[in-house]
Design an enzyme around this catalytic site. Sequence first.
Site, PDB file in Angstrom:
ATOM      1  N   PRO A  29       0.805  -1.260  -0.100  1.00  0.00           N
ATOM      2  CG  PRO A  29      -0.883  -1.456   1.396  1.00  0.00           C
ATOM      3  CD  PRO A  29       0.650  -2.274   0.906  1.00  0.00           C
ATOM      4  CD  GLU A  30       2.986   2.793  -4.192  1.00  0.00           C
ATOM      5  OE1 GLU A  30       3.202   3.681  -4.812  1.00  0.00           O
ATOM      6  OE2 GLU A  30       3.059   1.479  -5.055  1.00  0.00           O
ATOM      7  NE  ARG A  46       9.745  -2.922  -5.386  1.00  0.00           N
ATOM      8  CZ  ARG A  46       9.092  -2.283  -4.476  1.00  0.00           C
ATOM      9  NH1 ARG A  46       9.735  -1.501  -3.451  1.00  0.00           N
ATOM     10  NH2 ARG A  46       7.874  -2.526  -4.477  1.00  0.00           N
ATOM     11  CE  LYS A  69       5.467   3.509   0.144  1.00  0.00           C
ATOM     12  NZ  LYS A  69       6.271   2.427  -0.707  1.00  0.00           N
TER      13      LYS A  69
END
Length: 272
Positions: free
Chosen positions: A2-3, A261, A58
């Site tokens: 979740p951002e 990433r 976050k």
Amino acid sequence: MPEFPEVETTRKSLESKVLNRTFVDVWTDEPKIIKKDWSSFRKEIIGKKIVRIWRKGKNLIFDLSGGLSMLTHLKLTGHYLYDRWNEKDPMNSFVHAKFILDNGKTLALSDLRKFAKIELKKKEEIEKDLEKIGPDPFQIGSEEFEAKIRKKRGKIKQVLMDQTVVSGIGNIYSDEILWESNVHPERKTADISEKEMQDIYKSSKKILKKALEAGGTSISDFRNTEGIKGKFGEIKKAYGREGQKCFRCSSLIKRKKIGQRSAHFCPSCQKL
């Protein structure tokens, strides 16, 4: 993970549902989520009222009566559920913590991979722990944003995801922001023009606002407090679209590892 849009979606929902409610009981089948001795945590939190719910990056923070704060980081797969949620969605079935409130309803934490963390400390200790986290794009102007980005040397995607520079942006939204800005994710921050930097700033606010209005992204596991998927995944332009046509020029979206990433970008629109 979740951002900003997912955590803020959760915060706004819980603020309307559990603010000024009191914890009357708590349960877990996964004590490692609680970063405190379980018996001490349970003893300290029962009877405490939720007086404020806020977000830093976050992190989701519940300020409680008695000068305590409970911080939750949802990590990769965590999300909060409240009262009667969508039980048909299997992603809502991994409940590992329940907080029973004085209205008889339940605030639950569902987390498939059990990486979420809950901390209970004095309010000032939580605030100190969060001091190194940078502001999100809505909390600063374009000049400060540019100064922070340029101060950190490196590839723009990685710098955007550095929570000490600006907070709330992760893998999904960095891809979307850079696609919107026509900036290649491997561009060095020192080589980005002032206009491009302004475009990145504007795109950051535009994309995060749009994602918040859509209730976040639920490509895999995020759900809102009712257990419902966010809809930003239906309108994303870059993330997870490897091999699909760019919405601007019809070139195929590419995927490339940058650090640990994956970056998704259009090789025609986003020149290196």
